[in-house]
Design an enzyme around this catalytic site. Sequence first.
Site, mmCIF file in Angstrom:
data_model
loop_
_atom_site.group_PDB
_atom_site.id
_atom_site.type_symbol
_atom_site.label_atom_id
_atom_site.label_comp_id
_atom_site.label_asym_id
_atom_site.label_seq_id
_atom_site.Cartn_x
_atom_site.Cartn_y
_atom_site.Cartn_z
ATOM 1 C CG ASP A 152 -1.675 1.211 1.465
ATOM 2 O OD1 ASP A 152 -2.587 1.199 2.317
ATOM 3 O OD2 ASP A 152 -1.406 2.211 0.775
ATOM 4 N N GLY A 208 -9.563 5.816 -5.387
ATOM 5 C CA GLY A 208 -8.318 5.075 -5.674
ATOM 6 C C GLY A 208 -7.155 5.494 -4.783
ATOM 7 C CG ASP A 259 -6.359 11.813 -5.561
ATOM 8 O OD1 ASP A 259 -7.011 12.478 -6.390
ATOM 9 O OD2 ASP A 259 -5.643 12.330 -4.683
HETATM 10 N N1 APR Z 1 -1.301 1.868 -2.965
HETATM 11 C C1 APR Z 1 -0.760 1.608 -4.186
HETATM 12 N N2 APR Z 1 -1.481 1.556 -5.310
HETATM 13 C C2 APR Z 1 -2.813 1.735 -5.202
HETATM 14 C C3 APR Z 1 -3.460 2.009 -3.966
HETATM 15 C C4 APR Z 1 -2.623 2.064 -2.817
HETATM 16 N N3 APR Z 1 -3.134 2.323 -1.605
HETATM 17 N N4 APR Z 1 -4.797 2.147 -4.206
HETATM 18 C C5 APR Z 1 -4.973 1.949 -5.519
HETATM 19 N N5 APR Z 1 -3.791 1.699 -6.114
HETATM 20 C C6 APR Z 1 -3.509 1.405 -7.529
HETATM 21 C C7 APR Z 1 -4.649 0.863 -8.328
HETATM 22 O O1 APR Z 1 -4.748 -0.551 -8.121
HETATM 23 C C8 APR Z 1 -4.173 1.199 -9.739
HETATM 24 O O2 APR Z 1 -3.333 0.156 -10.232
HETATM 25 O O3 APR Z 1 -3.179 2.633 -8.157
HETATM 26 C C9 APR Z 1 -3.329 2.469 -9.562
HETATM 27 C C10 APR Z 1 -3.965 3.731 -10.141
HETATM 28 O O4 APR Z 1 -5.381 3.646 -9.968
HETATM 29 P P1 APR Z 1 -6.254 4.961 -9.563
HETATM 30 O O5 APR Z 1 -5.998 5.287 -8.173
HETATM 31 O O6 APR Z 1 -7.643 4.670 -9.977
HETATM 32 O O7 APR Z 1 -5.655 6.154 -10.449
HETATM 33 P P2 APR Z 1 -5.851 6.455 -12.003
HETATM 34 O O8 APR Z 1 -6.177 5.246 -12.788
HETATM 35 O O9 APR Z 1 -4.640 7.237 -12.386
HETATM 36 O O10 APR Z 1 -7.146 7.411 -12.022
HETATM 37 C C11 APR Z 1 -7.013 8.686 -11.434
HETATM 38 O O11 APR Z 1 -8.898 8.320 -10.028
HETATM 39 O O12 APR Z 1 -8.797 8.362 -7.749
HETATM 40 C C12 APR Z 1 -9.129 9.113 -8.860
HETATM 41 O O13 APR Z 1 -8.743 11.385 -8.205
HETATM 42 C C13 APR Z 1 -8.244 10.320 -8.995
HETATM 43 O O14 APR Z 1 -9.577 11.246 -10.751
HETATM 44 C C14 APR Z 1 -8.362 10.571 -10.462
HETATM 45 C C15 APR Z 1 -8.407 9.174 -11.057
#
Ligand code: APR
Length: 337
Positions: free
Chosen positions: A9, A31, A33
């Site tokens: 994580d 996600g 973020d």
């Molecule tokens: N640690 C590591 N990786 C993570 C975690 C975590 N705690 N949570 C999620 N992920 C991974 C997901 O499995 C994915 O492979 O991060 C990667 C990116 O996924 P997203 O978070 O959905 O980001 P993204 O695809 O770039 O989309 C961005 O999503 O959360 C919103 O505000 C953000 O609008 C933006 C969009």
Amino acid sequence: MPLEIVRNDITKMSVDAIVNAANESLLGGGGVDGAIHRAAGSGLLKECKTLGGCKTGKAKITGGYSLPAKYVIHTVGPIYQDGKHGEQALLESCYRESLSLASANGCRSVAFPLISSGVYGYPKDQALRVAINVISDFLLENEMKVYIVIFDKASYKIGEKLFADIAEYIDDNYVEAHFDFRFESVRMSMPCGHKSSNSGRSVFETRSLSESVERDSLGEKLKQLDESFSQMLLRKIDEKGITDAQCYKKANIDRKLFSKIRGDIHYKPSKPTVIAFAVALELSLAETEELLKKAGFALSHSNKFDIIIEYFIVRGNYNVFEINEALFAFDQCLLGA
Ligand code: APR
């Protein structure tokens, strides 16, 4: 090992900076973020509000607040449509901009999630390939420890075809465990005139080389018999006409470990380290086995790690990062670890 793929994580990573896959508002979301904002606390959002957003492909830096990381680098990945709208160039820019921002702020370690591979729909294996290519190019010129953090196995896969190909290769070879690769290499290195078990002729008689060339290479061979691992490694680097730095960077081995090996002709490295150098030097399977033997190891068909390495070497694919992706996919330890 300058680049590592780890399952974790990202909010738990104790590194100088973690990278957030944000959106252009920088005001949080779901996600990774959402996870980063939750773990950092309200101070992070407060600072983000002062940044005036961030363009796709660009990056901005804030403090880490309650996170173990000192900084958060917010970057905005492209929303994947069909790969024909400049998505790859924008994603590459996210990694490049984040790395130069980290470097400009004196960061010595950075952790990335797989940007755009979640909500933004970038195909996971292509997203990983972009990350690995941009980061490994950066690491050829810069000293930094970079992690690609995979949150869950499901969100990580190498190309289906490659995965199936390797799985089949493991099945074929793993089943033939009785064919012990070690025996094969020991037989081949027996002293001249040894009767091979099957043809009844000397191992060297079965060779197609001319007598004179054979005698020279035999002389060479005997000289190399008592060579240590470190001496063979340095000889191979010279023979390949590359620098020490090019070799250990391509092997994804850090400078400190290399200088230990260079400084001690009797240094005994780990097996993954030996194989990482063999791959960096693009050695053949027989040369790889020889280098391993110098360090007291052997490739074995009863070991998945070895079979995956063999799969790549016999196909002439010496890309350490691609091999590590495959090792990671099969839950094996990584090269250069
Ligand atoms: N640690 C590591 N990786 C993570 C975690 C975590 N705690 N949570 C999620 N992920 C991974 C997901 O499995 C994915 O492979 O991060 C990667 C990116 O996924 P997203 O978070 O959905 O980001 P993204 O695809 O770039 O989309 C961005 O999503 O959360 C919103 O505000 C953000 O609008 C933006 C969009």
